[in-house]
Design an enzyme around this catalytic site. Structure first.
Site, short mmCIF file in Angstrom:
data_model
loop_
_atom_site.label_atom_id
_atom_site.label_comp_id
_atom_site.label_asym_id
_atom_site.label_seq_id
_atom_site.Cartn_x
_atom_site.Cartn_y
_atom_site.Cartn_z
N LEU A 136 0.86 -1.17 0.00
CA LEU A 136 0.00 0.00 0.00
C LEU A 136 0.90 1.23 0.00
O LEU A 136 2.01 1.20 0.53
CB LEU A 136 -0.90 0.04 1.25
N ASP A 137 0.42 2.32 -0.59
CA ASP A 137 1.18 3.57 -0.52
C ASP A 137 1.35 3.98 0.94
O ASP A 137 0.55 3.62 1.81
CB ASP A 137 0.44 4.67 -1.27
N LYS A 138 2.38 4.78 1.19
CA LYS A 138 2.67 5.22 2.55
C LYS A 138 1.46 5.83 3.23
O LYS A 138 1.16 5.54 4.39
CB LYS A 138 3.82 6.23 2.51
#
Length: 399
Positions: free
Chosen positions: A232-234
């Site tokens: 997942l993106d940050k």
């Protein structure tokens, strides 16, 4: 109910498809998978058709560049061995890395600074450019530019950053483990936490937390990404499955590749989509100008996102999005492409509301077959406080 497909608008194409079947709601206990903890949803029935798709492993490596003595790029050519530019002396540095000093000799006259340092220290020119821009390289005691030409006799000082640890360190970070057994775990990643270490960011990632909380992790992803099956993106929060054995990792990765793993997200977008249920079918690739961003491009890789509008406000909407493919930033890019960027997205939209300082995106539901028992597991995650506050504010202001 019909579902509208948004395809490449330059071709003027549109398609109509039937609604996407939902995941099974029935839940029954699964066989014990090595002493499980947590309360997942289990069903031994088949995974739902069209379950969400693959974050396909691996990415193409761009062609190598050879650097000519004048500093110009010669794409595709092999770099000829370079002559030395001076003797380097190494002394202990302030940050633990060795500082390097050398004087520019006649053989380096006319070279760009980044080319000369790259040759002297035998590191990549791209890395040297970063050092120069960060103030880690000086010429005669002053800051310099990567393209500065050398005239000979200059005293160059280089302060490389401290080397990264070969393996990530365990960090005692708070982590919500939704489910765990002998071969896998499901975790709920908070916003603001990177999944794995990256240059300049060695700690405080999900990998660091996993190394602290779990006894074992698969090694297939490499030393910097143990156990990581998908990402997942940050600043995207929500559910991730983590492999504790190599066998489980391979089985879970196969489900991603076969697009039988279900991944559903909740997002708050700007505007109100015209259709209640839709399919965004637009290819995604690197942005032609800004290589750090993704974009809808004609020669991009196929990307498909199904969505359903859950709630409409006057100027915003809550949508549920399911991935059929797993391109980088797919949901964010797709909704921006159809004119409905995510609230708070700093990269793909300028839609702001309230105190939301990240993209309003949460991985709400995750479903897959257990790699050992074959049972269908499904997990859900409640919205985090910032998303709940955003929706509450919209309810009050745009009811």
């Amino acid at each position: 109910m019909t579902e509208t497909s948004v395809s490449d608008r330059r071709k003027g194409a549109a398609a109509l498809e039937k609604g996407h079947p939902a995941a099974p709601d029935s839940i029954a206990p699964a066989p014990d998978a090595g002493g499980a903890r947590g309360g997942p949803s289990f069903a031994d029935e088949g995974a739902p058709d069209g379950a969400s798709g693959a974050a396909e492993p691996g990415a193409g490596v761009e062609g190598a560049e050879a650097i000519r003595p004048d500093g110009a790029k010669d794409a595709g050519a092999a770099a000829a061995p370079a002559e030395p530019v001076g003797d380097a002396l190494e002394v202990p540095g302030e940050d633990g890395a060795g500082e390097r000093f050398f004087t520019v000799g006649a053989e380096a006259v006319g070279l760009r600074l980044d080319v000369a340092v790259s040759r002297a220290l035998e590191v990549s020119r791209a890395q040297v450019k970063k050092w120069i821009e960060a103030g880690r390289v000086t010429v005669d005691g002053r800051a310099a530019r990567p393209a500065e030409r050398l005239s000979g006799g200059e005293a160059i000082r280089v302060r490389p950053p401290a080397p990264r640890p070969a393996r990530p360190r365990p960090n005692a970070l708070s982590l919500r483990i939704v489910y765990e057994d002998a071969v896998l775990a499901v975790v709920d990643k908070p916003p603001g936490m990177s999944v794995h270490p990256s240059p300049g960011h060695d700690d405080d990632t999900l990998v660091n937390a996993l190394l602290y909380h779990l006894k074992a992790l698969s090694g297939i992803g490499g030393e910097l990404r143990p156990g990581i099956v998908h990402r997942l993106d940050k600043d995207t929060s929500g559910l991730l499955v983590v492999a504790k054995t190599d066998r489980a990792h391979l089985a879970l990765a196969a489900q991603l590749q076969a697009r039988t793993m279900k991944r559903t997200y909740t997002a708050v977008v700007c505007g109100v989509p015209a259709e209640e249920v839709g399919l965004i079918d637009l290819p995604i690739g690197r942005h032609p100008v800004d290589r750090k961003r993704m974009a809808v491009v004609p020669n991009g890789r196929p990307a498909r996102t199904r969505y359903r509008v859950v709630r409409r406000f006057r100027r915003h909407s809550i949508v549920e999005a399911s991935l059929e493919t797993g391109r980088t930033h797919q949901i964010r890019v797709h909704f921006a492409a159809i004119g409905h960027p995510l609230v708070g997205d700093p990269v793909y939209g300028r839609c702001r509301f309230g105190a939301m300082s990240r993209q309003a995106l949460h991985a709400t539901r995750l479903g897959f077959r257990h790699p050992e028992t074959g049972a269908w597991l499904e997990f859900t995650s409640p919205l985090p406080p910032d998303l709940t506050a955003l929706i509450d504010a919209l309810s009050k202001n745009e009811a």
